[in-house]
Design a protein around this motif. Sequence first.
Motif, short mmCIF file in Angstrom:
data_model
loop_
_atom_site.label_atom_id
_atom_site.label_comp_id
_atom_site.label_asym_id
_atom_site.label_seq_id
_atom_site.Cartn_x
_atom_site.Cartn_y
_atom_site.Cartn_z
N UNK A 233 0.80 -1.24 0.00
CA UNK A 233 0.00 0.00 0.00
C UNK A 233 0.82 1.28 0.00
N UNK A 234 1.85 1.39 0.84
CA UNK A 234 2.64 2.64 0.82
C UNK A 234 3.24 2.95 -0.55
N UNK A 235 3.75 1.93 -1.22
CA UNK A 235 4.34 2.16 -2.54
C UNK A 235 3.28 2.57 -3.55
N UNK A 236 2.09 1.94 -3.50
CA UNK A 236 1.02 2.30 -4.41
C UNK A 236 0.55 3.73 -4.17
N UNK A 237 0.38 4.11 -2.91
CA UNK A 237 -0.05 5.47 -2.59
C UNK A 237 1.00 6.51 -2.97
N UNK A 238 2.26 6.13 -2.93
CA UNK A 238 3.32 7.05 -3.36
C UNK A 238 3.15 7.39 -4.84
N UNK A 239 2.78 6.40 -5.64
CA UNK A 239 2.56 6.65 -7.07
C UNK A 239 1.32 7.51 -7.30
N UNK A 240 0.27 7.27 -6.52
CA UNK A 240 -0.97 8.03 -6.67
C UNK A 240 -0.78 9.48 -6.25
N UNK A 241 -0.22 9.68 -5.08
CA UNK A 241 -0.06 11.05 -4.57
C UNK A 241 1.01 11.81 -5.33
N UNK A 242 1.95 11.09 -5.92
CA UNK A 242 3.09 11.76 -6.54
C UNK A 242 2.80 12.40 -7.89
N UNK A 243 1.81 11.93 -8.63
CA UNK A 243 1.62 12.51 -9.96
C UNK A 243 0.21 12.46 -10.50
N UNK A 244 -0.67 11.70 -9.88
CA UNK A 244 -1.99 11.51 -10.46
C UNK A 244 -2.89 12.73 -10.32
N UNK A 245 -2.58 13.65 -9.40
CA UNK A 245 -3.41 14.84 -9.23
C UNK A 245 -3.48 15.68 -10.51
N UNK A 246 -2.49 15.55 -11.36
CA UNK A 246 -2.45 16.33 -12.59
C UNK A 246 -3.04 15.58 -13.78
N UNK A 247 -3.53 14.36 -13.56
CA UNK A 247 -4.13 13.59 -14.65
C UNK A 247 -5.48 14.19 -15.04
N UNK A 248 -5.84 14.17 -16.31
CA UNK A 248 -7.11 14.77 -16.75
C UNK A 248 -8.31 14.11 -16.07
N UNK A 284 -2.11 5.06 -17.14
CA UNK A 284 -0.95 5.70 -16.54
C UNK A 284 -0.55 5.00 -15.25
N UNK A 285 -1.54 4.73 -14.39
CA UNK A 285 -1.24 4.16 -13.08
C UNK A 285 -0.82 2.70 -13.18
N UNK A 286 -1.43 1.95 -14.10
CA UNK A 286 -1.11 0.52 -14.21
C UNK A 286 0.37 0.32 -14.49
N UNK A 287 0.96 1.19 -15.29
CA UNK A 287 2.38 1.07 -15.57
C UNK A 287 3.24 1.37 -14.36
N UNK A 288 2.76 2.27 -13.50
CA UNK A 288 3.55 2.67 -12.33
C UNK A 288 3.50 1.64 -11.21
N UNK A 289 2.38 0.89 -11.11
CA UNK A 289 2.25 -0.06 -10.00
C UNK A 289 2.51 -1.49 -10.45
#
Length: 383
Positions: A233-248, A284-289
């Motif tokens: 979970x921590x690693x997944x949330x790092x990907x979400x909080x780190x860049x997904x806020x700017x996703x359309x 986008x997220x699937x590639x990061x996790x």
Amino acid sequence: MSAGSVMERTFRANPRYELVPAEHPPEEDDGDFYGVLRPRGDCGLAVRSCSPETALLFLTLAEPGRVPVFARRALAEDGGRALARLVADGVLEVLTDEGFRYGYAAADAVLPGRSRGGQGRIAALSVAALRYGQALADLPAEALAGRLYGYGHQPVSAELLHRLPDETAVDAYLGGAPGGLGERARAGGWTETTGDLAGPSPWRHWSVEAGRRGWGRSGVTYKLYVSPSAEAMPAALAEITGGLARAPGVTGFKTAREAAGICRPDKIVIYFDRLDDLREGASLLAGRVDGMAAHGVAFSAAVTLDGLVSWGADPPRAGAHATSWRMWVAGRLAEHLVTARTAHSGMPPWRFALERLRLSGVDTDTWVPTDGMWSEAAREGHG
């Protein structure tokens, strides 16, 4: 089973119903209301409102026969789903080797029986949940729905509670310390909106901007489930909080507030305005996790075959009442499992529940809602 083969069977209006024309049109009359189908005595059938087309079909089939010519085209347009639903709901009966039957007893005659229950790991989880529900033969529908919804929730161990005894400890863990999830999310452009919610919540909510979030709106809400193991979970949330806020189109996300929430399958949920935006964000997220250990969410549409990323679409809000995609699905599946207790069929109850849900507009091979599904579901009590 093709629509054509079903159409060639012999049907009749269910004699347990009587058709009662309305004396006055409803206040909001769109020309699609004729009256009601009222059960005769205590036969277990529900009162159903009836359209003029269904009324004509019901009256025509007072004498057994094939589907009349005037109804064939309309009933075949959706692959025979509308006709199968009339039999499943008990409005019509179909002739089988055992006589005229409806509901679960007619399943072999009108339902194809080939739903896969999803893709990849989600298929295995969804079918396992339904088999589990089938075994809970004494539970009423509401309680059974809760069991289906919660299927896959892992036990909250004493060791986990010792490590994460309160919200502060959970925040530190999910954020990978030292500043915790709150600091990491704010740095990524998220605003916490948990305090804006009425009443206590097991979730922490975050939005792209204060006051703008994707839950509790009047339209359909598109949601992306991210279901890593508790350890990932921590690693997944790092990907979400780190860049997904700017996703359309992304509007917000929520995640576990307590140790118990870390153990549920749908432990991280991200909200989007539009389906196209969800698909872009999912890609986008699937590639990061990729490669993280997965938990998996039953009754959701797979993005990754391991169950790590999937999605759903919450129904439009009906007045003050709101429900989620999986709560709606679990409720319908539970109703169909309970229905299957009242009769006998060659089709297992868990498979009947899948096939019956398909008639409501859910593609149970993928758990993707079909176009117009919610308006169709709202009319399911209508003939």
